[in-house]
Design an enzyme around this catalytic site. Structure first.
Site, short mmCIF file in Angstrom:
data_model
loop_
_atom_site.label_atom_id
_atom_site.label_comp_id
_atom_site.label_asym_id
_atom_site.label_seq_id
_atom_site.Cartn_x
_atom_site.Cartn_y
_atom_site.Cartn_z
N HIS A 1 -2.75 6.16 4.74
CA HIS A 1 -1.33 6.35 5.01
C HIS A 1 -0.88 7.71 4.47
O HIS A 1 -1.38 8.18 3.45
CB HIS A 1 -0.50 5.27 4.30
CG HIS A 1 -0.62 3.89 4.84
ND1 HIS A 1 -1.24 3.57 6.04
CD2 HIS A 1 -0.18 2.71 4.34
CE1 HIS A 1 -1.17 2.27 6.25
NE2 HIS A 1 -0.55 1.70 5.24
N CYS B 1 0.82 -1.22 0.00
CA CYS B 1 0.00 0.00 0.00
C CYS B 1 0.86 1.27 0.00
O CYS B 1 0.65 2.17 -0.81
CB CYS B 1 -0.95 0.01 1.18
SG CYS B 1 -0.21 -0.55 2.71
#
Ligand code: 2RA
Length: 330
Positions: free
Chosen positions: A237, A130
């Protein structure tokens, strides 16, 4: 043409987002099947107004008419079952780390290097980590024009990156209860420890970002370092990216290149406190870039701030976007 697809790891944090995103993007489906481990088999799943039962994943699970299998079930499951599905001509898009650095398997972010698929003869396509997916989104166009010399990544990663367990740890930590998933409390804390430590003092997460970036940009020579940190954020994130180029540039050139990238949204108006934030990225499939500024400590350097939903663009949506392009759906 509507496809017959399998979702493997259907009850996990990414697996359940495959289900959400497939419906949201109106992916053309004829039949859909859901697989998980024995302990999750039998669970009921609602999809497009119909109820399905989760089946236990076995060697025979792919002995049916299937076009595509979306995997997010951990490396060992992918290692065993992805080749079985591929041997039957099924396209596998795998979210685990198992195949990413395999020299025979493409590692794809559709907006960055989809054409690389043609260089491989592989039914298995690997979905990058990711934090790598969101970080490479701005890098390809900048590398092509200014030739990147060095990258320094510093990440601020949400607890959803470690699945439902990580989310629960933050929730419990907020109530003052001890952690069950992390080695230390994550609430009111930052942990420079994602995945396992290696003998060289780095973590596997840092090694993934370094190696996967080189593969996706096709730049084995690239100087890269990374520090990946778990922060008490539920989802999305954030990554600070410092880049040094071989060639000189004007800041206008940087903006011009970044504005060419599909699904990359520039949010950069600091006079009005506008910059990418996790709370705004969550629930979307875009990658947000801001705090774009020259690094005055070096000759040709810049700093970027990069934010994305790590479960959607960082995993489920990226995999589905790969499938959409392979089957020429979008
Ligand atoms: C994490 N990138 O955030 C890793 C795996 N999803 O935990």
């Amino acid at each position: 043409k509507a496809l017959n697809i399998a979702v493997v790891g259907a009850t996990g944090r990414v697996g359940s987002t495959f289900i959400e995103v497939l419906q949201e993007r109106k992916f053309p489906i004829n039949n859909i099947y859901f697989f998980a481990s024995a302990k999750s088999a039998g669970k009921k799943i609602e999809f497009a107004g119909k109820e399905y039962e989760v089946e236990e994943l076995t060697e025979n699970s792919f002995d049916r008419d299937l076009d595509l299998a979306l995997f997010s079930a951990g490396g060992s499951t992918s290692k065993k079952f992805a080749p079985i599905a591929a041997s039957k001509g099924i396209i596998v898009v795998d979210n685990s780390s198992q195949w990413r650095m395999d020299k025979n398997v493409p590692l794809i972010v559709p907006e960055v290097n989809f054409e690389d698929i043609k260089k491989y003869d592989s039914k298995i396509i690997a979905n990058p980590n990711c934090s790598t997916i969101q970080s490479v989104m701005p890098l390809k166009v900048l590398d092509e024009r200014f030739k990147i010399k060095r990258i320094v990544y510093s990440t601020y990663q949400a607890v959803s990156g470690s699945g439902f367990k990580g989310i629960k740890d933050l929730e419990e930590g907020m109530k003052g209860n001890p952690p069950t998933n992390y080695p230390h409390p994550i609430f009111n804390n930052c942990l420079p420890h994602i995945d396992e430590f290696l003998d060289n003092g780095y973590t596997k997460e840092e090694e993934k970002m370094i190696n996967e970036t080189r593969k996706i940009l096709d730049r084995d020579d690239l100087k890269i370092t990374a520090t990946t940190v778990r922060v008490p954020v539920m989802n999305s994130h954030s990554v600070s990216i410092n880049i040094e180029f071989e060639k000189p540039f004007e800041m206008k050139d940087i903006y011009d290149e970044l504005s060419k990238v599909e699904n990359l949204v520039i949010v950069d108006d600091v006079k009005n406190n506008q910059y990418p934030m996790a709370i705004n990225a969550t629930g979307t499939d875009e990658v947000y870039i801001g705090r774009i500024r020259r690094d005055f400590s070096t000759e040709n350097g810049i700093n970027l701030w990069d934010v994305a939903d790590n479960i959607r663009k960082g995993a489920a949506s990226n995999a589905i976007q790969i499938a959409e392009k392979i089957f020429e759906i979008k």
